[in-house]
Design an enzyme around this catalytic site. Structure first.
Site, short mmCIF file in Angstrom:
data_model
loop_
_atom_site.label_atom_id
_atom_site.label_comp_id
_atom_site.label_asym_id
_atom_site.label_seq_id
_atom_site.Cartn_x
_atom_site.Cartn_y
_atom_site.Cartn_z
N HIS A 35 0.76 -1.33 0.05
CA HIS A 35 -0.09 -0.05 0.04
C HIS A 35 0.82 1.10 -0.11
O HIS A 35 0.35 2.25 -0.18
CB HIS A 35 -1.01 0.04 1.10
CG HIS A 35 -2.17 0.61 0.86
ND1 HIS A 35 -3.52 0.29 1.66
CD2 HIS A 35 -2.52 1.58 -0.01
CE1 HIS A 35 -4.31 1.30 1.25
NE2 HIS A 35 -3.79 2.11 0.11
N ASP A 58 -10.11 0.19 3.63
CA ASP A 58 -9.03 -0.34 4.28
C ASP A 58 -9.34 -1.05 5.47
O ASP A 58 -10.22 -0.43 6.46
CB ASP A 58 -7.73 0.64 4.50
CG ASP A 58 -6.59 -0.12 4.46
OD1 ASP A 58 -6.48 -1.08 5.00
OD2 ASP A 58 -5.48 0.52 4.07
N HIS A 60 -7.02 -1.02 7.86
CA HIS A 60 -6.01 -0.27 8.68
C HIS A 60 -6.14 1.09 8.52
O HIS A 60 -6.59 1.34 7.06
CB HIS A 60 -4.73 -1.08 8.45
CG HIS A 60 -4.48 -2.56 8.35
ND1 HIS A 60 -4.77 -3.23 7.60
CD2 HIS A 60 -4.56 -3.37 9.48
CE1 HIS A 60 -4.64 -4.57 7.78
NE2 HIS A 60 -4.38 -4.76 9.04
N ASP A 62 -3.19 3.15 8.07
CA ASP A 62 -1.99 3.34 7.45
C ASP A 62 -1.44 4.61 7.87
O ASP A 62 -0.93 5.41 6.89
CB ASP A 62 -2.19 2.97 5.89
CG ASP A 62 -2.34 1.46 5.56
OD1 ASP A 62 -2.34 0.64 6.34
OD2 ASP A 62 -2.64 1.44 4.41
N HIS A 75 3.97 -0.14 4.59
CA HIS A 75 2.57 -0.20 4.10
C HIS A 75 1.65 0.37 5.39
O HIS A 75 0.44 0.66 5.18
CB HIS A 75 2.35 -1.55 3.68
CG HIS A 75 2.07 -2.76 4.46
ND1 HIS A 75 1.58 -3.77 4.25
CD2 HIS A 75 2.34 -2.75 5.87
CE1 HIS A 75 1.76 -4.57 5.38
NE2 HIS A 75 1.97 -3.95 6.25
N ASP A 166 -7.51 -1.02 -0.50
CA ASP A 166 -6.76 -2.17 0.00
C ASP A 166 -7.73 -3.35 -0.14
O ASP A 166 -8.81 -3.32 0.60
CB ASP A 166 -6.09 -1.57 1.57
CG ASP A 166 -5.23 -2.97 1.97
OD1 ASP A 166 -5.40 -3.99 1.70
OD2 ASP A 166 -4.32 -2.41 2.70
N ASP A 168 -7.64 -5.77 1.91
CA ASP A 168 -7.86 -6.32 3.06
C ASP A 168 -8.95 -5.55 3.67
O ASP A 168 -9.61 -6.11 4.92
CB ASP A 168 -6.64 -6.49 4.03
CG ASP A 168 -6.15 -5.12 4.44
OD1 ASP A 168 -6.86 -4.15 4.54
OD2 ASP A 168 -4.97 -4.96 4.70
N GLU A 211 -2.51 -4.71 -2.20
CA GLU A 211 -2.11 -5.84 -1.00
C GLU A 211 -2.80 -6.95 -1.75
O GLU A 211 -3.06 -8.01 -0.79
CB GLU A 211 -2.84 -5.24 0.42
CG GLU A 211 -2.32 -3.99 0.94
CD GLU A 211 -0.73 -4.22 1.27
OE1 GLU A 211 -0.43 -5.51 1.49
OE2 GLU A 211 0.01 -3.15 1.63
N1 LIG Z 1 -1.58 -1.71 4.07
C1 LIG Z 1 -1.62 -2.51 5.18
N2 LIG Z 1 -1.91 -3.75 4.90
N3 LIG Z 1 -1.38 -2.03 6.51
C2 LIG Z 1 -1.32 -2.77 7.57
C3 LIG Z 1 -0.71 -2.27 8.57
C4 LIG Z 1 -0.84 -2.90 9.81
C5 LIG Z 1 -0.24 -2.07 11.27
N4 LIG Z 1 -1.22 -1.08 11.39
C6 LIG Z 1 1.23 -1.48 10.94
O1 LIG Z 1 1.23 -0.36 10.87
O2 LIG Z 1 2.28 -2.23 10.99
MN LIG Z 2 -3.64 -0.38 3.48
#
Ligand SMILES: NC(=[NH2+])NCCC[C@H](N)C(=O)O
Ligand SMILES: [Mn+2]
Length: 263
Positions: A35, A58, A60, A62, A75, A166, A168, A211
């Protein structure tokens, strides 16, 4: 994280290319992968247009910086690097001189959040970031969620829209082949709905679909995930689930048939 500046330096190339595509009036599509590619693609969008809105779909946020990230993963940080409001929270990193954080956090809305780190939460509260987590999707429905998100980021319906999706954000059952899957997410139908509604605005400038990792999971998991990504992209680019009319609007006659009455 020691090598973040390498990622940022590569993203300069991505930004230049994405900017060129957008300056030709084309919608820029980025397929990923990590990402953090958005450090380039969102940078391009905010530089190619006067006024930009970002919808970030998403699990998350990010929104970590190197100081807050629990994993050190790039990411998990792109929104923080792009945000104008967070410029002071970054150290000087060689290789990132080209990058000027320009995106006001007030022009961003999240959809689908369900795994937010403590300092990401704090940042969202401090800067009043618009976020529709899965609880909001439950209570508002996906239609209400998208309407409110669009109204927040683009109240006068005149901004160029960057849609960063994303995979996910979808439930892990719908898209298993991804690095940080989280259960309890969006259905594919909800994801398609978001894409259709953003397409309908007519102001879509750029899409990231990221992702997707075909190295993870079984062959079946990969097929499920890739099919989901394809459906999302078709919707973002105007495919209708009810069918699209062909460009040549005439219904072709079968050989030997003649039209008796003009319709
Ligand atoms: N683009 C993604 N899949 N991001 C996941 C991030 C997971 C977690 N919040 C981190 O900063 O490590
Ligand atoms: Mn993401």
């Amino acid at each position: 994280m020691d090598d973040y500046h390498h990622v940022v330096a590569c993203m300069h190339e991505v930004s230049n290319l994405a900017r060129k595509i957008q300056s030709e009036g084309r919608i820029c599509l980025a397929l990923g992968g990590d990402h953090s590619v958005t450090i380039g693609t969102v940078d391009a969008t905010v530089n190619a247009h006067e006024d930009v809105a970002v919808i970030w779909v998403d699990a998350h946020a990010d929104l970590n910086t190197p100081a807050t990230s629990p994993s050190g993963s790039a990411h998990g940080m792109p929104v923080a690097l792009l945000a104008k409001d967070l410029a002071d929270y970054w150290p000087y990193l060689p290789g990132m001189d080209w990058q000027v954080p320009k995106l006001p956090l007030s022009n961003l809305a999240y959809i689908g959040l369900r795994d937010v780190d403590e300092y990401e939460r704090l940042t969202m509260e401090k800067f009043n970031v618009c976020a529709f987590g899965m609880q909001d999707v439950e209570s508002l429905g996906i239609t209400g969620t998208v309407e409110l998100a669009l109204r927040h980021v683009d109240p006068y319906k005149r901004r160029a829209i960057h849609l960063s999706f994303d995979i996910d954000a979808l439930d892990a059952l719908e898209a298993p082949s991804t690095g940080t899957p989280v259960r309890g997410g969006l259905t594919l139908r909800e994801g398609i709905h978001i894409m259709e509604k953003v397409h309908e605005t007519g102001r879509l400038a750029a899409v990231d679909l990221v992702e997707v990792n075909p190295h993870l999971g079984s062959a079946r998991d990969v097929a499920t995930t890739v099919q989901a990504a394809q459906q999302l992209l078709l919707a973002a680019f105007g495919h209708s689930r009810l069918g699209n009319t062909p460009r040549a609007r005439d219904l072709p006659l079968t050989k030997g048939a003649t039209l008796k009455k003009e319709s």
